[in-house]
Write a protein that holds these residues in place. Sequence first.
Motif: not given
Length: 91
Positions: A28-49
């Motif tokens: 589980x990742x927790x991220x209030x706002x995924x609207x910034x592309x770099x934030x979205x990429x960081x959160x999702x890439x770590x989760x997928x890894x």
Amino acid sequence: MEIFYWKDVQHKEVDFVVKDGDLVKDLIQACWDLSRPQTREREISALVRSMVLFKKDEGIVITGEYEGMESIDGRAIKFIPLWKWLLVPPE
């Protein structure tokens, strides 16, 4: 059940690794706002890894408002608003 934090050598991190004994039940990742592309990429890439490492087909991102489902590299990412996640009992 136990809850852990995960971080790899490249500093990718997942906020919550839920384990039952040796079995990883949820990532589980927790991220209030995924609207910034770099934030979205960081959160999702770590989760997928972490999903690859722990051999999981589904991961969760708890968000402020966004709800949806995406498939990334053949893995399902479920986006759930915090209020809704709090209302749903764990499986």
